[in-house]
Design a protein around this motif. Structure first.
Motif, short mmCIF file in Angstrom:
data_model
loop_
_atom_site.label_atom_id
_atom_site.label_comp_id
_atom_site.label_asym_id
_atom_site.label_seq_id
_atom_site.Cartn_x
_atom_site.Cartn_y
_atom_site.Cartn_z
N LYS A 125 -4.66 -26.30 11.32
CA LYS A 125 -5.26 -26.34 12.65
C LYS A 125 -5.36 -24.95 13.26
CE LYS A 125 -3.86 -31.09 13.69
NZ LYS A 125 -3.11 -31.99 14.58
N ILE A 126 -4.33 -24.13 13.07
CA ILE A 126 -4.36 -22.77 13.60
C ILE A 126 -5.48 -21.97 12.94
CG2 ILE A 126 -3.13 -20.57 13.64
CD1 ILE A 126 -2.06 -22.39 15.75
N ILE A 127 -5.60 -22.06 11.63
CA ILE A 127 -6.64 -21.32 10.91
C ILE A 127 -8.03 -21.78 11.35
CG2 ILE A 127 -7.64 -20.80 8.64
CD1 ILE A 127 -4.75 -21.26 7.51
N TYR A 128 -8.20 -23.10 11.47
CA TYR A 128 -9.49 -23.63 11.92
C TYR A 128 -9.80 -23.13 13.33
CZ TYR A 128 -13.23 -26.79 13.21
OH TYR A 128 -14.43 -27.29 13.64
N PHE A 129 -8.82 -23.23 14.21
CA PHE A 129 -9.02 -22.78 15.59
C PHE A 129 -9.42 -21.31 15.63
CE2 PHE A 129 -7.35 -20.30 19.08
CZ PHE A 129 -8.00 -20.88 20.16
N ALA A 214 -6.32 -23.73 1.85
CA ALA A 214 -5.10 -23.37 1.12
C ALA A 214 -5.22 -23.73 -0.36
CB ALA A 214 -3.89 -24.08 1.74
N ARG A 215 -6.21 -23.18 -1.00
CA ARG A 215 -6.45 -23.52 -2.41
C ARG A 215 -5.58 -22.66 -3.32
NH1 ARG A 215 -13.10 -23.54 -1.94
NH2 ARG A 215 -13.16 -24.49 0.13
N PHE A 216 -4.31 -22.98 -3.31
CA PHE A 216 -3.32 -22.15 -3.99
C PHE A 216 -3.47 -22.13 -5.50
CE2 PHE A 216 -0.36 -23.37 -0.26
CZ PHE A 216 -0.93 -22.38 0.53
N PHE A 223 -9.90 -17.00 0.01
CA PHE A 223 -9.17 -17.24 1.26
C PHE A 223 -9.87 -16.56 2.44
CE2 PHE A 223 -6.23 -18.03 -2.13
CZ PHE A 223 -5.49 -19.12 -1.70
N ARG A 224 -11.17 -16.78 2.52
CA ARG A 224 -11.98 -16.09 3.51
C ARG A 224 -11.58 -16.43 4.94
NH1 ARG A 224 -15.01 -19.73 0.71
NH2 ARG A 224 -15.78 -21.54 1.85
N GLU A 225 -11.17 -17.68 5.19
CA GLU A 225 -10.81 -18.06 6.56
C GLU A 225 -9.53 -17.35 7.00
OE1 GLU A 225 -13.19 -21.28 4.60
OE2 GLU A 225 -11.28 -20.29 4.10
N ILE A 226 -8.54 -17.30 6.12
CA ILE A 226 -7.30 -16.60 6.46
C ILE A 226 -7.57 -15.11 6.61
CG2 ILE A 226 -4.97 -16.02 5.68
CD1 ILE A 226 -4.82 -18.74 4.34
N ASN A 227 -8.46 -14.58 5.79
CA ASN A 227 -8.76 -13.15 5.85
C ASN A 227 -9.54 -12.75 7.09
OD1 ASN A 227 -7.47 -11.89 3.62
ND2 ASN A 227 -8.90 -12.90 2.24
N LYS A 228 -10.02 -13.72 7.85
CA LYS A 228 -10.65 -13.39 9.13
C LYS A 228 -9.62 -13.21 10.24
CE LYS A 228 -15.16 -15.48 8.19
NZ LYS A 228 -16.14 -16.53 8.56
N ILE A 229 -8.37 -13.53 9.94
CA ILE A 229 -7.30 -13.31 10.90
C ILE A 229 -6.85 -11.86 10.77
CG2 ILE A 229 -4.97 -13.96 11.61
CD1 ILE A 229 -5.50 -16.74 10.41
N LYS A 230 -7.25 -11.03 11.71
CA LYS A 230 -6.99 -9.59 11.63
C LYS A 230 -5.73 -9.17 12.37
CE LYS A 230 -10.76 -9.04 9.27
NZ LYS A 230 -10.66 -8.81 7.80
N LEU A 255 -0.52 -14.83 -3.24
CA LEU A 255 -1.23 -14.66 -1.98
C LEU A 255 -1.27 -13.20 -1.53
CD1 LEU A 255 -0.09 -17.82 0.00
CD2 LEU A 255 -2.31 -17.39 -1.05
N LYS A 256 -0.30 -12.41 -1.95
CA LYS A 256 -0.33 -10.98 -1.63
C LYS A 256 -1.55 -10.31 -2.25
CE LYS A 256 4.67 -10.32 -1.14
NZ LYS A 256 5.89 -9.73 -1.76
N THR A 257 -2.05 -10.88 -3.35
CA THR A 257 -3.24 -10.31 -3.99
C THR A 257 -4.53 -10.82 -3.36
OG1 THR A 257 -3.50 -12.05 -5.68
CG2 THR A 257 -1.95 -10.26 -6.16
#
Length: 294
Positions: A125-129, A214-216, A223-230, A255-257
């Protein structure tokens, strides 16, 4: 520390309740916590975090979003009838209305610096928001100072792993019920860890393109959505009875990569399970240490 009950509204008029843990000092800093599936705002984990970050003059708002518990009722503005919600029935993307409402509430109380924290389904939800905020409400961006994701879960894979050889039969049954206009039918407990409606079972398992962050197990996914969190990003898991199929240390290294955030703090808490039971203090200390650096 003072504890206040909170009554707020999502931006679509849904009434929400919560708890505000306040330091004894006047502060402009607040963390907003978004809980996970089939739970709510009263957790030992949140109290431990509130006490620790309070030492840094940060308050904590934990609120029951429309997905709290398994089944509840919500009523939108300008609507006559109530609707079924809770984790069995909520539409996950309506988290945007819930989180926006919580942010509006803290801004109205004079807070300016906001830290967003989610646990389990709350991380999705946080990532979507955050991603939708960047498109629809950019002015809020300056208020969000950091994001904290606790036990981000690959929900489609988890459902498949949970059902194992029953997965395809359950999918077929759910599709059949949908075709018969029975999307609100509550599936039996064995379809997942918690009861889910046909609608939400299909939503989380296969109708999930807009929330599958979260396609681990997908090495090609960026992980484009997470990478938009700057803003500074904190991510943690447990390594005991955690809802991941990888070893926690292997997941963190992977995930570090993939996550390109210069202020990424990623790791796991040894001995912690998915809910950080008996590890609340350690989790709180790591979160507080992260925030001290921001």
């Amino acid at each position: 520390m003072n504890i206040e009950t909170v009554f707020l509204k999502a931006t679509d008029g849904v009434s929400l309740t919560g708890v505000l843990y306040k330091t004894n000092k006047n502060t402009k800093k607040v963390m907003i916590a978004v809980h996970g599936m089939a739970t709510g705002c009263i957790r030992k984990r949140y109290e431990a975090i509130a006490k620790k970050i309070g030492e840094n003059n940060i308050d904590l708002l934990v609120f029951n979003n429309r997905g709290h518990g398994i089944v509840n009722n919500i009523k939108r503005k300008n609507k006559v009838n109530a609707e079924l919600a809770g984790s069995a029935y909520e539409e996950i993307t309506e988290c945007y209305e819930d989180i926006s409402g919580a942010i509006n509430y803290v801004l109205s109380k004079g807070y300016t610096d906001i830290y967003l924290m989610g646990h389990s389904l709350g991380t999705i939800k946080i990532i979507y928001f955050y991603n939708k905020m960047l498109k629809e409400n950019k002015e809020l961006k300056s208020n969000i100072k950091a994001v904290i994701l606790l036990s981000l879960v690959d929900l489609p894979l988890l459902i498949k792993f949970y059902l194992r050889d029953k997965y395809q039969d359950t999918i077929n049954f759910a599709k059949k019920m949908k075709n018969e206009n029975k999307e609100m039918l509550l599936l039996q407990n064995e379809s997942f860890m918690y009861p889910l409606s046909v609608k939400n079972f299909l939503r989380y398992s296969i109708e999930n393109d807009d929330i599958d962050f979260a396609r681990f197990s997908d090495e090609k996914y960026e992980f484009r959505e997470i990478n938009k969190i700057k803003v500074p990003l904190f991510m943690r898991w447990g390594n005991s009875k955690e809802l991941i199929i990888q070893k926690a240390e292997d997941l963190c290294e992977f995930l570090k990569t993939k996550i390109n955030n210069p202020n990424l703090d990623i790791g796991y808490i040894d001995g912690a399970n998915h809910n950080y039971k008996n590890k609340e203090k350690e989790l709180a200390e790591e979160i507080a240490s992260f925030l001290e650096k921001q």
